[in-house]
Design a protein around this motif. Structure first.
Motif, PDB file in Angstrom:
ATOM      1  N   TRP A  21       0.842  -1.200   0.000  1.00 15.08           N
ATOM      2  CA  TRP A  21       0.000   0.000   0.000  1.00 15.08           C
ATOM      3  C   TRP A  21       0.879   1.253   0.000  1.00 15.08           C
ATOM      4  O   TRP A  21       0.610   2.192  -0.736  1.00 15.08           O
ATOM      5  N   LEU A  22       1.927   1.236   0.807  1.00 12.06           N
ATOM      6  CA  LEU A  22       2.825   2.395   0.857  1.00 12.06           C
ATOM      7  C   LEU A  22       3.493   2.634  -0.494  1.00 12.06           C
ATOM      8  O   LEU A  22       3.557   3.765  -0.959  1.00 12.06           O
ATOM      9  N   GLN A  27       2.964   8.635  -2.079  1.00  5.02           N
ATOM     10  CA  GLN A  27       3.054   9.971  -2.676  1.00  5.02           C
ATOM     11  C   GLN A  27       1.676  10.511  -3.040  1.00  5.02           C
ATOM     12  O   GLN A  27       1.391  11.685  -2.834  1.00  5.02           O
ATOM     13  N   ARG A  28       0.824   9.662  -3.561  1.00  3.76           N
ATOM     14  CA  ARG A  28      -0.528  10.072  -3.933  1.00  3.76           C
ATOM     15  C   ARG A  28      -1.308  10.559  -2.709  1.00  3.76           C
ATOM     16  O   ARG A  28      -2.160  11.427  -2.811  1.00  3.76           O
ATOM     17  N   SER A  29      -1.002   9.981  -1.551  1.00  5.76           N
ATOM     18  CA  SER A  29      -1.694  10.333  -0.311  1.00  5.76           C
ATOM     19  C   SER A  29      -1.090  11.535   0.392  1.00  5.76           C
ATOM     20  O   SER A  29      -1.634  11.995   1.388  1.00  5.76           O
ATOM     21  N   VAL A  51       5.555  11.874   9.035  1.00  3.73           N
ATOM     22  CA  VAL A  51       4.531  10.829   9.090  1.00  3.73           C
ATOM     23  C   VAL A  51       3.539  11.152  10.204  1.00  3.73           C
ATOM     24  O   VAL A  51       2.322  11.054  10.020  1.00  3.73           O
ATOM     25  N   GLU A  52       4.042  11.563  11.364  1.00  3.98           N
ATOM     26  CA  GLU A  52       3.156  11.918  12.474  1.00  3.98           C
ATOM     27  C   GLU A  52       2.250  13.089  12.102  1.00  3.98           C
ATOM     28  O   GLU A  52       1.055  13.081  12.410  1.00  3.98           O
ATOM     29  N   SER A  53       2.783  14.102  11.424  1.00  6.52           N
ATOM     30  CA  SER A  53       1.971  15.238  10.969  1.00  6.52           C
ATOM     31  C   SER A  53       0.925  14.787   9.965  1.00  6.52           C
ATOM     32  O   SER A  53      -0.224  15.236  10.007  1.00  6.52           O
ATOM     33  N   TRP A  54       1.308  13.907   9.048  1.00  6.08           N
ATOM     34  CA  TRP A  54       0.380  13.394   8.049  1.00  6.08           C
ATOM     35  C   TRP A  54      -0.778  12.665   8.724  1.00  6.08           C
ATOM     36  O   TRP A  54      -1.942  12.842   8.343  1.00  6.08           O
ATOM     37  N   LYS A  56      -2.024  13.166  11.693  1.00  2.62           N
ATOM     38  CA  LYS A  56      -2.917  14.153  12.300  1.00  2.62           C
ATOM     39  C   LYS A  56      -3.820  14.813  11.252  1.00  2.62           C
ATOM     40  O   LYS A  56      -4.983  15.112  11.531  1.00  2.62           O
ATOM     41  N   GLN A  57      -3.324  15.005  10.038  1.00  2.00           N
ATOM     42  CA  GLN A  57      -4.109  15.614   8.974  1.00  2.00           C
ATOM     43  C   GLN A  57      -5.194  14.685   8.435  1.00  2.00           C
ATOM     44  O   GLN A  57      -6.118  15.141   7.764  1.00  2.00           O
ATOM     45  N   GLN A  58      -5.102  13.394   8.736  1.00  2.00           N
ATOM     46  CA  GLN A  58      -6.074  12.431   8.228  1.00  2.00           C
ATOM     47  C   GLN A  58      -7.318  12.337   9.110  1.00  2.00           C
ATOM     48  O   GLN A  58      -8.271  11.650   8.767  1.00  2.00           O
TER      49      GLN A  58
END
Length: 63
Positions: A21-22, A27-29, A51-54, A56-58
């Motif tokens: 999946w990664l 990159q698309r995500s 990754v941690e910031s990403w 939180k944005q989800q």
């Protein structure tokens, strides 16, 4: 000081997703990928703080 990095397996485990999946969706995500080294033998890494910031944005707000 430069941030800490995780390899693709560590990142997949952290996010509870598959390695495949990664490779297909990172990159698309919006996840930032770092490549160390040239060509097909390059090492893919993810910066822990990004990754941690990403993650939180989800977050999806209910309401």
């Amino acid at each position: 000081m430069m941030g800490h990095f995780m390899d693709i397996k560590e990142t997949a485990e952290y996010l509870n997703v598959s390695v495949s999946w990664l490779y297909k969706n990172a990159q698309r995500s919006g996840l930032v990928i770092y490549r160390f080294g040239p060509g097909p033998n390059s090492k893919i890494r993810f910066r822990v703080s990004e990754v941690e910031s990403w993650v939180k944005q989800q977050q999806v707000m209910s309401g």
